[in-house]
Design an enzyme around this catalytic site. Structure first.
Site, PDB file in Angstrom:
ATOM      1  N   LYS A 204       0.861  -1.189   0.000  1.00  9.60           N
ATOM      2  CA  LYS A 204       0.000   0.000   0.000  1.00  9.60           C
ATOM      3  C   LYS A 204       0.895   1.235   0.000  1.00  9.60           C
ATOM      4  O   LYS A 204       1.689   1.428   0.932  1.00  9.60           O
ATOM      5  CB  LYS A 204      -0.920  -0.004   1.212  1.00  9.60           C
ATOM      6  CG  LYS A 204      -1.902   1.166   1.257  1.00  9.60           C
ATOM      7  CD  LYS A 204      -2.816   1.034   2.468  1.00  9.60           C
ATOM      8  CE  LYS A 204      -3.803   2.181   2.539  1.00  9.60           C
ATOM      9  NZ  LYS A 204      -4.669   2.087   3.742  1.00  9.60           N
ATOM     10  N   ARG A 214     -10.479  10.384   1.372  1.00  7.26           N
ATOM     11  CA  ARG A 214     -10.445  11.081   2.660  1.00  7.26           C
ATOM     12  C   ARG A 214     -11.715  11.899   2.866  1.00  7.26           C
ATOM     13  O   ARG A 214     -12.177  12.067   3.995  1.00  7.26           O
ATOM     14  CB  ARG A 214      -9.180  11.928   2.760  1.00  7.26           C
ATOM     15  CG  ARG A 214      -7.953  11.023   2.827  1.00  7.26           C
ATOM     16  CD  ARG A 214      -6.635  11.736   2.930  1.00  7.26           C
ATOM     17  NE  ARG A 214      -5.560  10.738   2.943  1.00  7.26           N
ATOM     18  CZ  ARG A 214      -4.290  11.017   2.829  1.00  7.26           C
ATOM     19  NH1 ARG A 214      -3.894  12.274   2.712  1.00  7.26           N
ATOM     20  NH2 ARG A 214      -3.385  10.050   2.830  1.00  7.26           N
ATOM     21  N   ARG A 225       1.116   9.891   5.618  1.00  2.83           N
ATOM     22  CA  ARG A 225       1.347   8.568   6.200  1.00  2.83           C
ATOM     23  C   ARG A 225       2.618   7.933   5.643  1.00  2.83           C
ATOM     24  O   ARG A 225       2.719   6.720   5.526  1.00  2.83           O
ATOM     25  CB  ARG A 225       0.132   7.677   5.923  1.00  2.83           C
ATOM     26  CG  ARG A 225      -1.167   8.207   6.513  1.00  2.83           C
ATOM     27  CD  ARG A 225      -2.304   7.214   6.356  1.00  2.83           C
ATOM     28  NE  ARG A 225      -3.486   7.674   7.068  1.00  2.83           N
ATOM     29  CZ  ARG A 225      -4.643   8.004   6.487  1.00  2.83           C
ATOM     30  NH1 ARG A 225      -4.782   7.904   5.176  1.00  2.83           N
ATOM     31  NH2 ARG A 225      -5.670   8.408   7.211  1.00  2.83           N
ATOM     32  N   GLU A 241       7.180  -6.798   0.996  1.00  2.00           N
ATOM     33  CA  GLU A 241       6.066  -6.694   1.940  1.00  2.00           C
ATOM     34  C   GLU A 241       5.045  -7.812   1.698  1.00  2.00           C
ATOM     35  O   GLU A 241       4.499  -8.408   2.631  1.00  2.00           O
ATOM     36  CB  GLU A 241       5.395  -5.328   1.806  1.00  2.00           C
ATOM     37  CG  GLU A 241       6.216  -4.164   2.329  1.00  2.00           C
ATOM     38  CD  GLU A 241       6.042  -3.961   3.830  1.00  2.00           C
ATOM     39  OE1 GLU A 241       5.467  -4.845   4.503  1.00  2.00           O
ATOM     40  OE2 GLU A 241       6.487  -2.917   4.333  1.00  2.00           O
ATOM     41  N   LYS A 256      -2.204  -1.582  -3.636  1.00  2.00           N
ATOM     42  CA  LYS A 256      -3.060  -0.400  -3.607  1.00  2.00           C
ATOM     43  C   LYS A 256      -2.191   0.844  -3.664  1.00  2.00           C
ATOM     44  O   LYS A 256      -1.263   0.958  -2.839  1.00  2.00           O
ATOM     45  CB  LYS A 256      -3.897  -0.398  -2.315  1.00  2.00           C
ATOM     46  CG  LYS A 256      -4.841   0.787  -2.176  1.00  2.00           C
ATOM     47  CD  LYS A 256      -5.625   0.693  -0.870  1.00  2.00           C
ATOM     48  CE  LYS A 256      -6.591   1.874  -0.753  1.00  2.00           C
ATOM     49  NZ  LYS A 256      -7.366   1.843   0.511  1.00  2.00           N
ATOM     50  N   SER A 282      -9.997   5.701  -5.132  1.00  2.00           N
ATOM     51  CA  SER A 282     -10.890   6.845  -5.309  1.00  2.00           C
ATOM     52  C   SER A 282     -10.388   7.852  -6.335  1.00  2.00           C
ATOM     53  O   SER A 282     -11.167   8.366  -7.148  1.00  2.00           O
ATOM     54  CB  SER A 282     -11.091   7.548  -3.965  1.00  2.00           C
ATOM     55  OG  SER A 282      -9.854   8.013  -3.434  1.00  2.00           O
ATOM     56  N   TYR A 321     -15.083   0.993  -7.191  1.00  2.00           N
ATOM     57  CA  TYR A 321     -16.368   1.655  -6.981  1.00  2.00           C
ATOM     58  C   TYR A 321     -17.294   1.462  -8.177  1.00  2.00           C
ATOM     59  O   TYR A 321     -18.479   1.745  -8.087  1.00  2.00           O
ATOM     60  CB  TYR A 321     -16.134   3.146  -6.698  1.00  2.00           C
ATOM     61  CG  TYR A 321     -15.228   3.343  -5.505  1.00  2.00           C
ATOM     62  CD1 TYR A 321     -15.712   3.164  -4.207  1.00  2.00           C
ATOM     63  CD2 TYR A 321     -13.873   3.644  -5.667  1.00  2.00           C
ATOM     64  CE1 TYR A 321     -14.877   3.297  -3.111  1.00  2.00           C
ATOM     65  CE2 TYR A 321     -13.038   3.775  -4.569  1.00  2.00           C
ATOM     66  CZ  TYR A 321     -13.540   3.598  -3.301  1.00  2.00           C
ATOM     67  OH  TYR A 321     -12.719   3.719  -2.206  1.00  2.00           O
TER      68      TYR A 321
END
Length: 331
Positions: A204, A214, A225, A241, A256, A282, A321
Site C-alpha cells: 500500500k 479522505r 502517512r 512486503e 493499492k 478513489s 467503486y
C-alpha cells in the site's frame, strides 16, 4: 486487385484476421473482467437517515443502514465477489475505540450485511483505525506524535475479534504496520475464528490518488502517512512486503493503488501462489468520472478498459467503486 496492390509484398501472417468481427475478438480475448472477481467498497455513516453524496466521487455515497442493505442486495444479484465495508463514526477519539466497540458503526454494518445477503457475497471489512481516530492516523500515537507500531498491533487484534464476532468473512488489515497479518491471524485463531480469512493490504503506497477517499470517510488526518505506507518509487519493497504477509498467513495479498502500480501487481503475481487483489482507488475513479463529465472520454469504455488493464497486470480480484456498474456492462 489494383496495380498498386500487386506491387506490395502481401503479408504472410495477418493478425488482423482475428480482429475482424466482435465474435472473433471475444473468442480470442486473453483477459476477461467477471462480476465474481469484483468487490464493491461501500461507506456506512453512523446514524445517517439517507445516503449522502460524496462530491469528489460522483455516484458514490455514504450509506445509511437501509441504503446499505439495498446496495448489497443489488451486489449479490449481480454476482459480485464481495463487498468491503468502511465505517464513518459520529465521534472519534485518540485510540479509535469506535472501531473496536461491538455497537460501533462498522461492526453493526457487518452484522446487517451478513443478515441481508448471507453467503451470497464475501463480506469484508476494513481493519484499520484511521476512520475512528481524531488524528486520522492508522495507528496509536506516541507522546511525540509518531505512530507506535506494536501498540497499534494490539489494537488491530482487538478490532479483528470485534469484526469476527459481528460475522465478517474476511478482514482487511490496511494500516501497513509491521507484523499486522501475524498478529491478526493469531488473535483470530486463538479465539476460535480460524474460518475468518485475511485480505492483506500488503503493498500500500503513500499515494496522491487517495484524496477523494479522505472526503468519503471524513478523514481527520493532518500531514501524511509516509512513515508507514510505501514510497511510490519502490517496487521491490512492495514484493518484499507481500512475501512477508504470505509468511504470516495472508489468504489474499493486495496492491493499492492499482493504475499507477500495474508493474507492482505483475511482480507480485509472479512472486506468489495465492490470489492477488488490487484496489482501483478513489482518485483513479474520480479522474475517469471527471474526464467523462467533460465529454473528453467514453465513460463506459474507459471503465472497462481500466478494469481490464488491472486484470491483465495479474490481479485476480479488483476492489472498485464501479463494481456493480461493471458487472452490468460485462453481462
Amino acid at each position: 486487385m489494383t496495380e498498386e496492390h500487386r506491387e506490395i509484398q502481401a503479408p504472410l501472417v495477418r493478425p488482423r484476421r482475428l480482429r475482424r468481427t466482435p465474435a472473433l475478438r471475444r473468442m480470442v480475448a486473453e483477459t476477461a473482467v467477471r462480476p465474481s472477481s469484483l468487490v464493491l467498497p461501500v461507506f456506512i455513516r453512523e446514524n445517517a437517515t439517507e445516503p449522502r453524496p460524496i462530491a469528489s466521487m460522483p455516484g458514490v455515497v455514504q450509506h445509511s443502514r437501509d441504503s446499505l442493505k439495498a446496495a448489497v442486495n443489488e451486489a449479490a444479484e449481480l454476482g459480485l465477489g464481495g463487498v468491503m465495508l468502511f465505517g464513518i463514526p459520529e465521534t472519534k477519539d485518540a485510540t479509535g475505540s469506535g472501531g473496536i466497540d461491538p455497537a460501533g458503526v462498522l461492526n453493526l454494518a457487518i452484522t446487517d450485511v451478513v443478515a441481508e445477503v448471507g453467503d451470497q457475497l464475501t463480506v469484508m471489512s476494513d481493519l484499520c483505525l484511521d476512520e475512528f481516530t481524531d488524528h486520522g492516523h492508522c495507528g496509536l500515537l506516541t507522546p511525540d506524535g509518531d505512530v507506535d507500531n506494536d501498540l497499534t498491533l494490539a489494537a488491530y487484534a482487538r478490532m479483528a475479534l470485534a469484526q469476527a464476532a459481528a460475522g465478517v468473512d474476511m478482514v482487511g488489515p490496511s494500516g501497513m504496520m509491521d507484523g499486522q497479518v501475524a498478529v491478526v491471524r493469531d488473535a483470530l485463531d486463538s479465539a476460535g475464528h480460524e474460518h475468518v480469512s485475511i485480505l492483506a493490504y500488503s503493498a500500500k503506497y503513500a499515494s496522491a490518488f487517495f484524496g477523494p477517499f479522505r472526503e468519503a470517510v471524513d478523514s481527520s488526518l493532518v500531514g501524511d502517512r509516509k512513515t508507514y505506507q510505501q514510497d511510490p518509487a519502490n517496487a521491490l519493497e512492495g514484493v518484499r512486503e507481500v512475501l512477508l504477509d504470505v509468511e504470516q498467513g495472508a489468504d489474499i495479498v493486495m496492491v493499492k493503488p492499482a493504475l499507477a502500480y500495474l508493474d507492482v501487481i505483475r511482480r507480485v503475481r509472479d512472486a506468489v501462489d495465492i490470489p492477488v487483489a488490487a484496489y482501483n482507488i478513489s482518485g483513479e475513479y474520480a479522474m475517469v468520472e471527471a474526464a467523462a463529465a467533460n465529454g473528453w472520454i467514453d465513460r463506459e469504455a474507459a471503465i472497462l478498459e481500466t478494469l481490464t488493464s488491472i486484470r491483465r497486470a495479474g490481479a485476480d480480484v479488483i476492489l472498485t467503486y464501479w463494481a456493480s456498474e461493471a458487472a452490468r456492462l460485462v453481462r
